[in-house]
Each structure stands twice: as structure tokens, then as C-alpha cells.
Design a protein around this motif. Structure first.
Motif, PDB file in Angstrom:
ATOM      1  N   GLY A 207       0.720  -1.224   0.077  1.00 42.16           N
ATOM      2  CA  GLY A 207      -0.025   0.078  -0.009  1.00 42.16           C
ATOM      3  C   GLY A 207       0.849   1.327  -0.160  1.00 42.16           C
ATOM      4  O   GLY A 207       0.101   2.210   0.137  1.00 42.16           O
ATOM      5  N   THR A 208       2.039   1.136  -0.164  1.00 37.26           N
ATOM      6  CA  THR A 208       2.984   2.512  -0.228  1.00 37.26           C
ATOM      7  C   THR A 208       2.674   3.131  -1.361  1.00 37.26           C
ATOM      8  O   THR A 208       2.073   2.766  -2.442  1.00 37.26           O
ATOM      9  CB  THR A 208       4.406   2.135  -0.185  1.00 37.26           C
ATOM     10  N   PRO A 209       2.807   4.510  -1.410  1.00 36.77           N
ATOM     11  CA  PRO A 209       2.566   5.411  -2.523  1.00 36.77           C
ATOM     12  C   PRO A 209       3.233   4.979  -3.805  1.00 36.77           C
ATOM     13  O   PRO A 209       2.433   5.056  -4.936  1.00 36.77           O
ATOM     14  CB  PRO A 209       3.254   6.748  -2.308  1.00 36.77           C
ATOM     15  N   GLY A 210       4.318   4.466  -3.730  1.00 37.45           N
ATOM     16  CA  GLY A 210       5.081   4.018  -4.903  1.00 37.45           C
ATOM     17  C   GLY A 210       4.462   2.841  -5.439  1.00 37.45           C
ATOM     18  O   GLY A 210       4.289   2.718  -6.864  1.00 37.45           O
ATOM     19  N   SER A 211       3.982   1.922  -4.767  1.00 33.13           N
ATOM     20  CA  SER A 211       3.187   0.666  -5.279  1.00 33.13           C
ATOM     21  C   SER A 211       1.936   0.988  -5.990  1.00 33.13           C
ATOM     22  O   SER A 211       1.293   0.583  -6.916  1.00 33.13           O
ATOM     23  CB  SER A 211       3.136  -0.238  -4.054  1.00 33.13           C
ATOM     24  N   VAL A 212       1.335   1.874  -5.258  1.00 32.95           N
ATOM     25  CA  VAL A 212      -0.015   2.760  -5.806  1.00 32.95           C
ATOM     26  C   VAL A 212       0.299   3.089  -7.112  1.00 32.95           C
ATOM     27  O   VAL A 212      -0.648   2.823  -8.161  1.00 32.95           O
ATOM     28  CB  VAL A 212      -0.783   3.529  -4.827  1.00 32.95           C
ATOM     29  N   ALA A 213       1.258   3.620  -7.253  1.00 33.47           N
ATOM     30  CA  ALA A 213       1.402   4.534  -8.373  1.00 33.47           C
ATOM     31  C   ALA A 213       1.765   3.589  -9.579  1.00 33.47           C
ATOM     32  O   ALA A 213       1.467   3.874 -10.742  1.00 33.47           O
ATOM     33  CB  ALA A 213       2.387   5.615  -8.473  1.00 33.47           C
ATOM     34  N   ASN A 214       2.743   2.600  -9.409  1.00 34.61           N
ATOM     35  CA  ASN A 214       3.361   1.642 -10.254  1.00 34.61           C
ATOM     36  C   ASN A 214       2.472   0.400 -10.593  1.00 34.61           C
ATOM     37  O   ASN A 214       2.733  -0.412 -11.615  1.00 34.61           O
ATOM     38  CB  ASN A 214       4.523   1.397 -10.022  1.00 34.61           C
ATOM     39  N   GLY A 240      -4.035   3.521   1.240  1.00 38.79           N
ATOM     40  CA  GLY A 240      -3.292   2.548   1.069  1.00 38.79           C
ATOM     41  C   GLY A 240      -3.853   1.098   1.256  1.00 38.79           C
ATOM     42  O   GLY A 240      -3.744   0.393   0.584  1.00 38.79           O
ATOM     43  N   ASN A 241      -4.884   1.281   2.258  1.00 40.62           N
ATOM     44  CA  ASN A 241      -5.663   0.066   2.690  1.00 40.62           C
ATOM     45  C   ASN A 241      -6.676  -0.275   1.445  1.00 40.62           C
ATOM     46  O   ASN A 241      -6.771  -1.481   1.215  1.00 40.62           O
ATOM     47  CB  ASN A 241      -6.277   0.125   3.859  1.00 40.62           C
ATOM     48  N   ALA A 242      -7.245   0.689   0.844  1.00 40.64           N
ATOM     49  CA  ALA A 242      -8.074   0.318  -0.163  1.00 40.64           C
ATOM     50  C   ALA A 242      -7.484  -0.032  -1.165  1.00 40.64           C
ATOM     51  O   ALA A 242      -7.914  -0.873  -1.993  1.00 40.64           O
ATOM     52  CB  ALA A 242      -9.009   1.858  -0.562  1.00 40.64           C
ATOM     53  N   PHE A 243      -6.196   0.464  -1.622  1.00 40.82           N
ATOM     54  CA  PHE A 243      -5.552  -0.188  -2.887  1.00 40.82           C
ATOM     55  C   PHE A 243      -5.117  -1.495  -2.621  1.00 40.82           C
ATOM     56  O   PHE A 243      -5.432  -2.461  -3.550  1.00 40.82           O
ATOM     57  CB  PHE A 243      -4.279   0.720  -2.913  1.00 40.82           C
ATOM     58  N   VAL A 244      -4.586  -2.061  -1.667  1.00 38.16           N
ATOM     59  CA  VAL A 244      -4.553  -3.408  -1.259  1.00 38.16           C
ATOM     60  C   VAL A 244      -5.657  -4.198  -1.442  1.00 38.16           C
ATOM     61  O   VAL A 244      -5.580  -5.269  -1.947  1.00 38.16           O
ATOM     62  CB  VAL A 244      -3.879  -3.509   0.380  1.00 38.16           C
ATOM     63  N   ALA A 245      -6.838  -3.849  -0.775  1.00 35.27           N
ATOM     64  CA  ALA A 245      -8.092  -4.731  -0.804  1.00 35.27           C
ATOM     65  C   ALA A 245      -8.256  -4.698  -2.481  1.00 35.27           C
ATOM     66  O   ALA A 245      -8.848  -5.832  -2.802  1.00 35.27           O
ATOM     67  CB  ALA A 245      -9.102  -4.005  -0.099  1.00 35.27           C
ATOM     68  N   ALA A 246      -8.077  -3.776  -3.228  1.00 35.88           N
ATOM     69  CA  ALA A 246      -8.654  -3.424  -4.768  1.00 35.88           C
ATOM     70  C   ALA A 246      -7.799  -4.608  -5.553  1.00 35.88           C
ATOM     71  O   ALA A 246      -8.322  -5.288  -6.343  1.00 35.88           O
ATOM     72  CB  ALA A 246      -8.834  -2.128  -5.258  1.00 35.88           C
TER      73      ALA A 246
END
Length: 476
Positions: A207-214, A240-246
Motif C-alpha cells: 500500500g505504499t505510494p510507490g506501489s499505488v502509482a506503479n 493504501g488499505n483500499a488499494f491493497v483490498a482492490a
């Protein structure tokens, strides 16, 4: 060239004997016209880097394999439950306390998917060389002890095998650092992903910003998506939590610390909170943080709340009185340094703790980012008693003989503390009645405090957790 020998033809054994003699002669540098040189130190180092961390275990002999299997230990039935939850809904997260077998559970899921011919390849990713190396050892043992014989590629730190894996993924898997994952996923076709398992260990790191972007939208094509973590949620990071779940799915199964201790999977522990106060210099450092905040508020780049919290927390984590309080404790009982890990915030602060430890034992080492990994190996092997470290050893290290954890620094969020105390709660088969010790530093409340500080919140939580006993009813 390749020589083929046919055992059913007379005289072939003589040919084998001649070939063996020729090889021995050449190896001993006795063959005419051929010089055999010993490998250089660099060559040996490269071989060691690519060799398994443990000696491969051969498959059991037929008479051993035919012995009836031992009944499974009911304490570990949570792994069966976790596997069943994932197989019923193969996209989600297994939340399992540190030391309860997340890696083993994931490998068993991998084994089942391979046996059922549901996948042809796998991608296993996480952060941290130590954790990746540990996974490599586990997978090597799995592969040689009845596993499918898949090729295991690695792409992190000193390993650069992404191209070899991407060339032909079928019947192979890759261990890859999360930072390198975007490069790989762009090279995998939707067809490959549909017959693949992707595993994210310590999934909160996704969920880090870098992972969310890439990595946004890069996981949905995988047929099977598995996340592993002791605490998958990122504190104070809803995005970050929402991104991991998605990307991976919801939490499918939970086995928290309370359940693990009450079932006997993890050890009980004692909690020793040591009170400390801020010095005048500490208060001046706090004022300096607020001064910087005020100064930057007048510029185009004001400090974010996260920046302010981080700088303030660093003052508390490096409070000047803590070493003296610890010195008083060691004067009463220095035996707690045996099989002990001390977590500090910075290397500089750790130097002060080294001076204290040195007065009581010489069997200690540091383990920071630039230190030789041999210090960790020496500690795991029992050659040294005490290790002073920071964040690096918080996750993924299995040292069952560890007895004590000292928390000079711990984050407000429970994740880091769970990982750190989990180091000493792992069940030790050589000491089935092991009782661990967690030493913590707690700043008392001030009369003008409007809410509990981070130390007090941790004190309340760990105090309650330390009362859990084997046999308690905590969902176990």
C-alpha cells in the motif's frame, strides 16, 4: 559433448570405468595438455551466492516413506482453516500472527494448486533481502522434498534472473522484491497471469505510494491472488488499505496473537514496562520541531502532519533518560541479555546502548543496514547472545531460541510492535515451556494531557496481551 552408456550391453561398464579414470586424472591436474586451476575466491563467492541456504534434503527412502504419517498437531489446525478459506475464494488476505506459519501455509496452497493443475507458474514478492532469502530456503526445501521440481528464479539484491524467468514461465516461479515487481508484471501476458498465483508477503507493504502509482490494476488478471500479513492494515492510510483490498481482495481468515498464544502456537510472555521522563534537552528538541513547523508554514512547502508526527516521535524514541533506566535494570538482572534482541531507532542511539551492554557481556553484535549479515547468522546459531538492531530485523526472521525483546523504539501503530515481539514468541521445541519477556519504555501521563500518548496506548495493549494464557478462550 554427451556420452551415453547402455547398461544392457556387455562391455559398457569398462567404458564407464575408463571415463571415470580420465575425469579423475584431469581433475587432479594430471592430464597431458590440460591445466586445471582451482576456483578463485570471487568464483567461490558467486557459487555460494547462488547455492541454497540449506543442504538439500533427499526424498525419504521407500521403507521410510511407507511409515504411517503422524497425526497432525491440532494446535496448528488454523493452517488448514486458512487454506480452506483461500481455496474457497482465491483472492484475498490471510491475517496470521507472526510465528504461526504464514510461509508454510502459502507453500501448502502453492502445492495444492500445482497438484490440481490450476496454475503453471507463481510470483512471490515482498520487501527485504532477509525475508526473500528465507523464502528461497523454504522453497528449495519444498522443491527437493517431494515438490514439483519447478525452477526457482530470484530477482533481488545480487540476483538478476527476471529475463530468464520471463522467457519461459511454465513450470517455474520467481522470488522478486516488490520494488522490481512492476518491471515483471509488464512482461507477463494476461494468459500467463490467468494460470498463475501471486503471493505478497507482508502485504501492508503493497500500500505504499510507490506501489499505488506503479502497480494499480496489475493484479486482477492473476487467477489466484494471496496476501499474507500479521496485520495487513496500514495505520493512518485509508488510501493504501483500499488499494491493497482492490488489488488482492479482502481479509479471508484471521488468527491473531491472542488466539495463537491461547492455543499454544506461540509462547506466553511477561511484560516489563519501564517508566521514563523527558529531559530538558528532549523538550528543547520538541520545541525545535514545532519551530520548524511554524517556519515552513510561511513557505510554499509547509510540513505535513505526517512529517511533524515523525519528527516528534523520533524525540520520544531517542529520549535521553532511557539508557540510564535500562542500566538500572541490567544492574539488577543482566541475564536478560542472553538470547535478546534490542530494537533502537538509530545507529547513533544504538552506540549508547552498546556501551551499557558491553559492561555485562562481550557476546553481542549490531545488525544495521550496512552490517555484515553474518552477525544475524551468528546470533541465530547461538554464537552470540545479544543483537542490537533497528527496523531491518522486524519481519520475517525465525529465531526460536530468542527469549527477550527490548523496545527502545516502537511505532504508534501496532504493526511494528507485533512484528518485533513476535520474534520472541515463536514456539521453541527445545524449550516447550518457554516464557518470553518484552521490555518496554513508557512515558507516564502528564496532568495536562488530553489523551493517552503512544507509550500509554501500547502499555494498555501489551499489558492485556501478556495476561493471555494457554487454554484461554480467544477464538482458539
Amino acid at each position: 559433448s554427451i556420452d551415453v552408456y547402455r547398461s544392457w550391453i556387455a562391455g559398457e561398464e569398462d567404458r564407464v570405468a575408463v571415463k571415470a579414470a580420465q575425469f579423475d586424472e584431469a581433475w587432479d591436474d594430471g592430464a597431458a595438455g590440460l591445466s586445471v586451476l582451482p576456483p578463485t575466491a570471487e568464483t567461490l563467492l558467486r557459487l555460494k551466492e547462488r547455492s541454497p541456504g540449506k543442504r538439500p534434503v533427499p526424498a525419504p527412502a521407500p521403507d521410510e516413506a511407507e511409515k504411517p504419517a503422524e497425526a497432525p498437531d491440532p494446535r496448528w489446525r488454523h493452517q488448514e482453516e486458512a487454506i480452506a478459506a483461500f481455496m474457497a475464494d482465491p483472492a484475498g488476505i490471510l491475517e496470521m500472527a507472526t510465528g504461526t506459519g504464514k510461509t508454510r501455509t502459502a507453500i501448502r496452497i502453492l502445492t495444492q494448486l500445482v497438484a490440481e493443475k490450476k496454475i503453471e507458474t507463481a510470483v512471490i514478492t515482498m520487501d527485504g533481502t532477509d525475508l526473500l532469502d528465507q523464502w528461497a530456503d523454504e522453497l528449495s526445501a519444498w522443491n527437493t522434498a517431494g515438490g514439483p521440481g519447478w525452477l526457482i528464479y530470484r530477482h533481488y539484491e545480487r540476483f538478476h534472473e527476471i529475463s530468464d524467468y520471463a522467457l519461459d514461465t511454465r513450470g517455474s516461479l520467481i522470488l522478486i522484491s516488490r520494488g522490481q515487481l512492476p518491471k515483471l508484471l509488464k512482461r507477463l501476458s494476461p494468459g500467463v497471469k490467468s494460470k498463475a498465483l501471486i503471493v505478497h508477503d507482508e502485504v501492508h507493504g503493497l500500500g505504499t505510494p510507490g506501489s499505488v502509482a506503479n502497480l494499480a490494476g496489475q493484479h486482477q488478471a492473476f487467477g489466484f491472488r494471496l496476501g499474507l500479513s500479521a496485520t495487513p492494515e496500514r495505520a493512518y492510510d485509508d488510501a493504501g488499505n483500499a488499494f491493497v483490498a482492490a488489488e488482492l481482495g479482502p481479509v479471508l481468515f484471521r488468527f491473531p496473537l491472542e488466539a495463537a498464544i491461547s492455543r499454544g502456537v506461540l509462547s506466553e510472555f511477561d511484560y516489563l514496562p519501564l517508566p521514563y521522563e523527558l529531559t530538558d534537552d528532549d523538550r528543547e528538541r520538541l520545541k525545535a520541531v514545532y519551530a520548524r513547523q511554524a517556519a515552513r508554514a510561511r513557505t510554499a512547502k509547509p510540513m505535513s502532519k505526517e512529517e511533524v508526527w515523525t519528527e516528534l516521535s523520533k524525540v520520544y524514541k531517542t529520549a535521553e533518560m532511557k539508557p540510564a533506566v535500562f542500566e538500572e535494570l541490567l544492574a539488577k538482572d543482566a541475564s536478560l541479555l542472553k538470547r535478546c534482541i534490542i530494537f533502537v531507532e538509530t545507529k547513533e542511539y544504538g552506540e549508547r546502548i552498546l556501551e551499557l551492554v558491553h559492561r555485562h557481556t562481550h557476546l553481542y553484535r549490531t545488525y544495521y543496514a550496512e552490517d555484515d549479515r553474518a552477525h544475524l547468522v551468528d546470533f541465530a546459531n547461538g554464537e552470540i547472545d545479544c543483537l542490537i538492531t533497528c527496523h531491518r530485523i522486524s519481519q520475517g526472521i525465525d529465531i526460536r531460541s530468542l527469549s527477550t525483546v527490548v523496545l527502545f523504539a516502537s511505532a504508534r501503530a501496532q504493526l511494528e510492535t507485533i512484528q518485533r515481539i513476535g520474534r520472541c514468541l515463536r514456539f521453541d521445541p527445545d524449550r516447550p515451556d518457554k516464557r518470553a519477556l518484552v521490555v518496554d519504555f513508557v512515558r507516564p501521563a502528564n496532568p495536562d494531557d488530553t489523551h493517552e500518548n503512544a507509550d500509554q496506548q501500547r502499555f494498555v495493549w501489551l499489558s492485556a496481551l501478556s495476561t493471555v494464557r494457554k487454554g484461554d478462550s480467544h477464538g482458539s
